[in-house]
Design an enzyme around this catalytic site. Structure first.
Site, PDB file in Angstrom:
ATOM      1  N   ASP A  30       0.849  -1.188   0.000  1.00  0.00           N
ATOM      2  CA  ASP A  30       0.000   0.000   0.000  1.00  0.00           C
ATOM      3  C   ASP A  30       0.891   1.248   0.000  1.00  0.00           C
ATOM      4  OD1 ASP A  30      -3.224   0.534   0.968  1.00  0.00           O
ATOM      5  OD2 ASP A  30      -1.811   2.206   1.058  1.00  0.00           O
ATOM      6  N   ILE A  31       0.498   2.225  -0.796  1.00  0.00           N
ATOM      7  CA  ILE A  31       1.316   3.432  -0.923  1.00  0.00           C
ATOM      8  C   ILE A  31       1.288   4.284   0.352  1.00  0.00           C
ATOM      9  CG2 ILE A  31      -0.409   5.044  -1.889  1.00  0.00           C
ATOM     10  CD1 ILE A  31       1.677   5.732  -4.063  1.00  0.00           C
ATOM     11  N   ASN A  51     -12.917  -3.017   2.566  1.00  0.00           N
ATOM     12  CA  ASN A  51     -13.839  -1.891   2.691  1.00  0.00           C
ATOM     13  C   ASN A  51     -14.845  -2.037   1.549  1.00  0.00           C
ATOM     14  OD1 ASN A  51     -12.454  -0.732   4.873  1.00  0.00           O
ATOM     15  ND2 ASN A  51     -11.004   0.265   3.495  1.00  0.00           N
ATOM     16  N   GLU A  89     -12.062   3.549  -1.295  1.00  0.00           N
ATOM     17  CA  GLU A  89     -11.661   4.656  -2.177  1.00  0.00           C
ATOM     18  C   GLU A  89     -11.441   4.180  -3.604  1.00  0.00           C
ATOM     19  OE1 GLU A  89      -8.209   6.556  -0.557  1.00  0.00           O
ATOM     20  OE2 GLU A  89      -9.200   6.901   1.369  1.00  0.00           O
ATOM     21  N   VAL A  90     -10.846   3.004  -3.733  1.00  0.00           N
ATOM     22  CA  VAL A  90     -10.542   2.471  -5.070  1.00  0.00           C
ATOM     23  C   VAL A  90     -11.606   1.426  -5.411  1.00  0.00           C
ATOM     24  CG1 VAL A  90      -8.858   1.274  -6.492  1.00  0.00           C
ATOM     25  CG2 VAL A  90      -8.078   2.899  -4.746  1.00  0.00           C
ATOM     26  N   HIS A 133     -10.179  -5.217  -3.291  1.00  0.00           N
ATOM     27  CA  HIS A 133      -8.839  -5.524  -2.786  1.00  0.00           C
ATOM     28  C   HIS A 133      -8.963  -5.891  -1.320  1.00  0.00           C
ATOM     29  CE1 HIS A 133      -9.743  -1.252  -2.586  1.00  0.00           C
ATOM     30  NE2 HIS A 133      -9.085  -1.227  -1.435  1.00  0.00           N
ATOM     31  N   HIS A 159      -7.177  -5.917   2.193  1.00  0.00           N
ATOM     32  CA  HIS A 159      -6.059  -5.325   2.926  1.00  0.00           C
ATOM     33  C   HIS A 159      -5.462  -6.392   3.848  1.00  0.00           C
ATOM     34  CE1 HIS A 159      -6.908  -0.918   2.226  1.00  0.00           C
ATOM     35  NE2 HIS A 159      -8.095  -1.409   1.941  1.00  0.00           N
TER      36      HIS A 159
HETATM   37  P1  5GP Z   1      -9.678   1.405   0.095  1.00  0.00           P
HETATM   38  O1  5GP Z   1      -9.885   2.627   0.928  1.00  0.00           O
HETATM   39  O2  5GP Z   1     -10.252   1.552  -1.282  1.00  0.00           O
HETATM   40  O3  5GP Z   1     -10.115   0.136   0.772  1.00  0.00           O
HETATM   41  O4  5GP Z   1      -8.127   1.231  -0.030  1.00  0.00           O
HETATM   42  C1  5GP Z   1      -7.399   1.714  -1.119  1.00  0.00           C
HETATM   43  C2  5GP Z   1      -5.955   1.640  -0.740  1.00  0.00           C
HETATM   44  O5  5GP Z   1      -5.187   1.777  -1.914  1.00  0.00           O
HETATM   45  C3  5GP Z   1      -5.534   2.755   0.224  1.00  0.00           C
HETATM   46  O6  5GP Z   1      -5.003   2.176   1.411  1.00  0.00           O
HETATM   47  C4  5GP Z   1      -4.482   3.530  -0.570  1.00  0.00           C
HETATM   48  O7  5GP Z   1      -3.413   3.975   0.217  1.00  0.00           O
HETATM   49  C5  5GP Z   1      -4.050   2.537  -1.621  1.00  0.00           C
HETATM   50  N1  5GP Z   1      -3.649   3.143  -2.895  1.00  0.00           N
HETATM   51  C6  5GP Z   1      -4.329   4.092  -3.591  1.00  0.00           C
HETATM   52  N2  5GP Z   1      -3.661   4.402  -4.717  1.00  0.00           N
HETATM   53  C7  5GP Z   1      -2.546   3.633  -4.728  1.00  0.00           C
HETATM   54  C8  5GP Z   1      -1.466   3.512  -5.651  1.00  0.00           C
HETATM   55  O8  5GP Z   1      -1.378   4.172  -6.687  1.00  0.00           O
HETATM   56  N3  5GP Z   1      -0.488   2.610  -5.346  1.00  0.00           N
HETATM   57  C9  5GP Z   1      -0.555   1.849  -4.196  1.00  0.00           C
HETATM   58  N4  5GP Z   1       0.462   0.989  -4.005  1.00  0.00           N
HETATM   59  N5  5GP Z   1      -1.553   1.944  -3.318  1.00  0.00           N
HETATM   60  C10 5GP Z   1      -2.541   2.826  -3.574  1.00  0.00           C
END
Ligand code: 5GP
Length: 105
Positions: A29-30, A85, A93-94, A98, A100
């Site tokens: 995760d970034i 999530n 967010e994405v 996925h 975690h």
């Molecule tokens: P969500 O909130 O959708 O469950 O988690 C999305 C995750 O993707 C977040 O923890 C965020 O830091 C990670 N993320 C978003 N954009 C990128 C990216 O471009 N590269 C990587 N490695 N992680 C990302």
């Protein structure tokens, strides 16, 4: 439009890839929320858990087996958290599912 994770899978955006197999990729995760914070991502772009179809059953199961394998490879199998999530109101967010994987070991 492709999700950011599809762009990572297609090597259009760089990321730290920890593990990859035919149908799944694992990246760091970034913005890590723990010492180890990985994302287990199916290469098939499924928007949210609510969009799962019956034909995705094996793929979702395989994500957990990949989590187990990666945790063992990294020596963190004694303690980690796995979570999804779901939907914007669930903190997603994405919009490409996925899993975690977080650990502070
Ligand atoms: P969500 O909130 O959708 O469950 O988690 C999305 C995750 O993707 C977040 O923890 C965020 O830091 C990670 N993320 C978003 N954009 C990128 C990216 O471009 N590269 C990587 N490695 N992680 C990302």
């Amino acid at each position: 439009m492709s999700s950011v994770f599809t762009k990572i899978i297609q090597r259009e955006i760089p990321s730290e890839i920890i593990y990859e197999q035919e149908d799944i990729i694992v990246i760091k995760d970034i913005h890590p929320q723990a010492k180890t914070h990985l994302l287990i991502i199916p290469k098939k772009e499924i928007e949210t858990i609510n969009h799962l179809e019956e034909s995705d059953r094996n793929l979702i199961a395989e994500m957990f087996f990949v989590a187990k394998k990666v945790a063992k490879n990294l020596g963190i199998e004694q303690g980690y958290q796995l979570h999804f999530n779901v939907g914007e109101k669930g903190g997603q967010e994405v919009m490409h599912i996925h899993l975690h994987l977080l650990s502070n070991i």
